[in-house]
Scaffold this motif. Structure first.
Motif, PDB file in Angstrom:
ATOM      1  N   ALA A  46      45.332  20.613  44.949  1.00 46.44           N
ATOM      2  CA  ALA A  46      44.711  21.927  44.923  1.00 46.44           C
ATOM      3  C   ALA A  46      45.783  22.995  44.729  1.00 46.44           C
ATOM      4  CB  ALA A  46      43.952  22.179  46.227  1.00 46.44           C
ATOM      5  N   GLU A  88      48.472  19.698  39.364  1.00 43.50           N
ATOM      6  CA  GLU A  88      47.495  20.534  40.039  1.00 43.50           C
ATOM      7  C   GLU A  88      46.141  20.424  39.354  1.00 43.50           C
ATOM      8  OE1 GLU A  88      48.864  24.502  40.617  1.00 43.50           O
ATOM      9  OE2 GLU A  88      50.517  23.884  41.923  1.00 43.50           O
ATOM     10  N   GLU A  89      45.103  20.807  40.074  1.00 46.40           N
ATOM     11  CA  GLU A  89      43.743  20.721  39.540  1.00 46.40           C
ATOM     12  C   GLU A  89      43.641  21.469  38.215  1.00 46.40           C
ATOM     13  OE1 GLU A  89      41.464  22.386  42.690  1.00 46.40           O
ATOM     14  OE2 GLU A  89      41.260  20.489  43.770  1.00 46.40           O
ATOM     15  N   LYS A 132      44.051  14.855  32.130  1.00 47.23           N
ATOM     16  CA  LYS A 132      43.986  15.434  33.473  1.00 47.23           C
ATOM     17  C   LYS A 132      43.737  14.337  34.502  1.00 47.23           C
ATOM     18  CE  LYS A 132      42.119  19.843  31.815  1.00 47.23           C
ATOM     19  NZ  LYS A 132      40.972  20.785  31.875  1.00 47.23           N
ATOM     20  N   PHE A 163      41.880  13.315  40.324  1.00 45.82           N
ATOM     21  CA  PHE A 163      42.018  13.893  41.659  1.00 45.82           C
ATOM     22  C   PHE A 163      43.436  14.417  41.761  1.00 45.82           C
ATOM     23  CE2 PHE A 163      42.359  13.522  46.425  1.00 45.82           C
ATOM     24  CZ  PHE A 163      41.339  14.421  46.718  1.00 45.82           C
ATOM     25  N   ALA A 201      39.753  17.685  49.103  1.00 48.86           N
ATOM     26  CA  ALA A 201      40.802  18.144  48.200  1.00 48.86           C
ATOM     27  C   ALA A 201      42.145  17.616  48.687  1.00 48.86           C
ATOM     28  CB  ALA A 201      40.819  19.669  48.116  1.00 48.86           C
TER      29      ALA A 201
END
Length: 780
Positions: free
Chosen positions: A707, A499-500, A701, A704, A92
């Motif tokens: 987190a 962010e994720e 999105k 990667f 992450a």
């Protein structure tokens, strides 16, 4: 005559050219090798042994090794979990702010009982041959399988003699270090006697509990010396000492003094006869910083040099001696504690409130504010066994290349005894991790850049022309804004923090200023390659102080954090007007076609309100109250606060779903000031429906992304009184606590009814002083 002068000029030029090439000296080569700054990382884990159902919580500290300060050059920290073979299981991306990052990994059902590793690194670290990634071994226990104590049989031992500086010289007083380890890498206490060829005793020695020590003796030329070594279990070993060199120099460093080091250089008559005026160069260096001394014996066989500690560098220094051909011939590491300031933390219990305990902590020695993290565990814990604390990780690890048993031992409650043992460790380490063949060879090139956020590149394909800018909708970390396109309708966004699970959204504006969805491609540039920890590095990062569990984990020791509930259907009255959850007096207006026909731009709507005065000039927007004194409102655009209001210039009301205005901003607190609060929310669907499925924005999105930082929560243990909890459970984790030099800081922990707790504290002050403390306090 002219021809002779020409030839003479060419000869002189050639001589100076050769001389110039030779003048590329050791100092230049060394400085060039360390021109690029070097980062180091440390992860403070809440513990190192976990059950399935728990979380691996960590705080990451970045460090500029040359300047010995928090490093703020990189924001992207890659952290991964690897199995016992080094294969990557999870990875992450975490965001560092002001040199620190925090995060967690879930120990879910994909884990089986066994050994794992957590690794943290930055992209910039890949520029250097010396690996500065942080790697820590962790253990996972499950209800299905429990790790048992390993049983070792047929113990083997490895004994080494390690002369100070690298070699022994005949007929000089020499200092010889030694170490003995078993097949688990642990040091073993020994004693011994050194005999000459006639079996006469010439020296004796005794090691410390870590299996290391040193002794003095003066070997003769062409003689062989043997040691008889007795181990604490009664085993007798016989080892041959390295043969003394006939010529050369030796060194003995003395470092018990508070303000200086004394270096005793010795040679023999044969060396002096060979070249009595030979000059040596002594470099004292660390991470690109260096000090140069010249050494000559002047027909004597001994030369003593005193070096003030204030003139060298904090932490581990390396002394390298070069001959007159600039070849390194001796090297020795030593620790300079002159600039090292020891923290003095005071922790006390204030009171108990409901199910929480309030604790107070303050720092009594350092003169700067500090950022720390705290792991709170039962006093009897066996679950906290990191190889390094922050001091050993930043002061010691970057300079040594061999395995060190329990390196943090030397830095907890550092006293005279531990300083002496640290000096023996550095003596037996031999040469530094930085190889002079590398230093004199090719230099790091910096091709792997500092990574700060994600780089996004895109191009608008439709409309194929006439688009000179895009509207970038607000994200959690970025305000909304317009992006100017290049001639080919391309654009680049740098230092972007998604962010994720978060979308980045783009719209283009028609001639009427109404948003529409563009057709475009996007490319996200971010380092996320799957990698592996090599076997060599795994061997170097093994820990010998981690006790394997030998218990049976009770079933349902940790309750599941979630449970399935019956479905609940909530029905709402569509006529109910939206109310802002924070603003108590917020007036909510949903933008309809009627509102748009009255106010084409959102600034027209704000100005018509009567409370605000709006002016626009050359794309700059000013909004202030009409009352005296005039004050600007706080404006949020999709819940992201605007630093200026220019984005509202010619911004069509058709692109707004809702606007909330509160003249007083009650509920917003001090942020509102005297100008009130305005909240603007962009539309998710068009105000004008030309056809089914028409959209206002394109969303995408990142494959990667960063987190999301989560708030710590304690596992739901079935019992706080069981031996399993007392040895392997967790009480609390405080990843971010600021220590101010003038006052105490308070924090709360959950009350598990544990009598005594231990706090493992790591951190760094604003001026680079490192903090590592272990404190046990009585709670009840």
């Amino acid at each position: 005559m002219k021809k002779k002068y020409l030839l003479l000029f060419i000869a002189i030029t050639t001589i100076f050219s050769v001389f110039g090439q030779q003048e590329k000296n050791i100092e230049d080569e060394y400085s060039a090798y360390f021109t690029l700054p070097r980062e180091s990382l440390y992860l403070h884990l809440n513990k190192t042994s976990y059950f399935t159902g728990e979380e691996i919580w960590f705080k990451g500290y970045t460090y500029d090794k040359k300047n010995q300060l928090t490093s703020k050059a990189t924001t992207n920290i890659n952290v991964g979990i690897y199995d016992e073979t080094g294969k990557q299981l999870k990875k992450a991306l975490f965001k560092a702010e002001n040199g620190v990052a925090q995060g967690n990994f879930s120990v879910d059902s994909t884990f089986v009982a066994g050994t794992y590793y957590i690794k943290a690194e930055t992209n910039w670290m890949k520029n250097f041959k010396e690996n500065d990634a942080y790697i820590q071994k962790i253990e996972v226990f499950t209800e299905q399988e429990t790790i048992k104590n390993n049983v070792y049989t047929d113990e083997q031992f490895d004994f080494q003699f390690l002369p100070e500086g690298g070699h022994i010289v005949a007929n000089t007083l020499s200092n010889v270090g030694f170490k003995v380890i078993n097949d688990q890498g642990k040091g073993v206490s020994v004693s011994g006697i050194v005999y000459d060829e006639d079996q006469k005793q010439v020296a004796s020695f005794e090691g410390n509990p870590l299996g290391m020590g040193k002794f003095l003796f003066q070997p003769k030329a062409n003689h062989q010396y043997t040691a008889e070594i007795k181990l604490e279990n009664g085993t007798i070993l016989t080892e041959t000492l390295p043969k003394a060199k006939e010529t050369g120099i030796s060194m003995i460093l003395n470092n018990p003094f508070p303000d200086k080091i004394i270096i005793n250089f010795s040679t023999n008559e044969k060396t002096l006869a060979y070249n009595p005026s030979k000059q040596y160069k002594v470099l004292i260096h660390q991470n690109g910083n260096l000090k140069t001394l010249l050494l000559t014996f002047d027909d004597a066989t001994e030369k003593i040099i005193s070096v003030p500690k204030k003139d060298v560098f904090k932490g581990v220094n390396t002394i390298t001696v070069f001959d007159n051909n600039e070849n390194p011939i001796l090297e020795r590491l030593f620790f300079n504690d002159y600039f090292v300031k020891k923290a003095n933390l005071n922790i006390s219990k204030l009171n108990t409130v409901n199910d929480s305990i309030l604790l107070s902590i303050n720092e009594l020695a350092l003169q700067e504010n500090a950022n720390i993290s705290i792991s709170v565990l039962p006093e009897t814990t066996k679950s906290y066994n990191p190889k390094h604390n922050i001091l050993s990780n930043f002061y010691l690890k970057p300079h040594i290349k061999g395995f060190v048993e329990n390196p943090q031992y030397y830095f907890y409650n550092m006293n005279r005894k531990k300083k002496y043992e640290l000096d023996i460790l550095l003596l037996t380490q031999g040469w530094s991790r930085y190889d002079w063949n590398d230093i004199f060879g090719s230099k790091p090139n910096g091709l792997n850049r500092f990574e700060n956020g994600i780089t996004i590149r895109g191009r608008v394909n439709k409309p194929t022309s006439g688009i000179d800018r895009l509207f970038l909708h607000a994200t959690k970390n970025h305000s909304a804004r317009f992006i100017t396109l290049e001639e080919d309708q391309k654009f680049t966004l740098e230092n972007f923090f998604l962010e994720e699970g978060e979308e980045i959204r783009f719209s283009y504006a028609t001639k009427k200023g109404i948003f529409r969805k563009p057709s475009m491609y996007l490319r996200f540039n971010i380092t996320n390659k799957e990698d592996q920890i090599s076997e060599v590095i795994l061997n170097d990062t093994k820990t010998t102080n981690t006790a394997s569990a030998s218990f049976s984990l009770p079933k349902d020791f940790i309750y599941k954090n979630t449970e399935v509930l019956d479905e609940v259907v909530v029905k709402t009255d569509k006529r109910t007007k939206y109310r802002d959850p924070i603003l108590q007096n917020g007036v909510v207006t949903d933008i309809t076609l009627e509102e748009y026909n009255r106010f084409y731009n959102i600034t027209d709507f704000i100005g018509f309100n009567g409370f605000y005065q709006v002016s626009e000039q050359l794309g700059r927007v000013s909004i202030v109250t009409r009352r005296r004194p005039q004050a600007s409102p706080v404006i949020y655009f999709d819940d992201v606060r605007l630093l200026n209001f220019n984005i509202l210039s010619n911004f069509s009301t058709a692109n707004v779903e809702r606007i909330i205005m509160d003249r007083n901003g009650i509920g917003e607190g001090m942020n509102a000031g005297f100008g009130g609060v305005i909240k603007i929310y962009t539309r998710k669907t068009p105000l004008f429906k030309r056809g089914e499925g028409e959209e206002m924005y394109l969303g995408s999105k990142a494959p990667f992304a960063f987190a999301t930082t989560k708030k710590y929560y304690a596992p739901k243990y079935a019992s706080f009184q069981s031996d399993v909890f007392q040895e392997y459970g967790a009480i609390s984790w405080i990843p971010e606590l600021k220590l101010e030099k003038a006052q105490a800081s308070n924090f709360k922990i959950y009350d598990t009814k544990t009598d005594n707790i231990t706090l493992y504290i790591e951190g760094i002050s604003e001026n680079g002083d490192l903090i590592s403390e272990k404190k046990t306090i009585q709670i009840r």
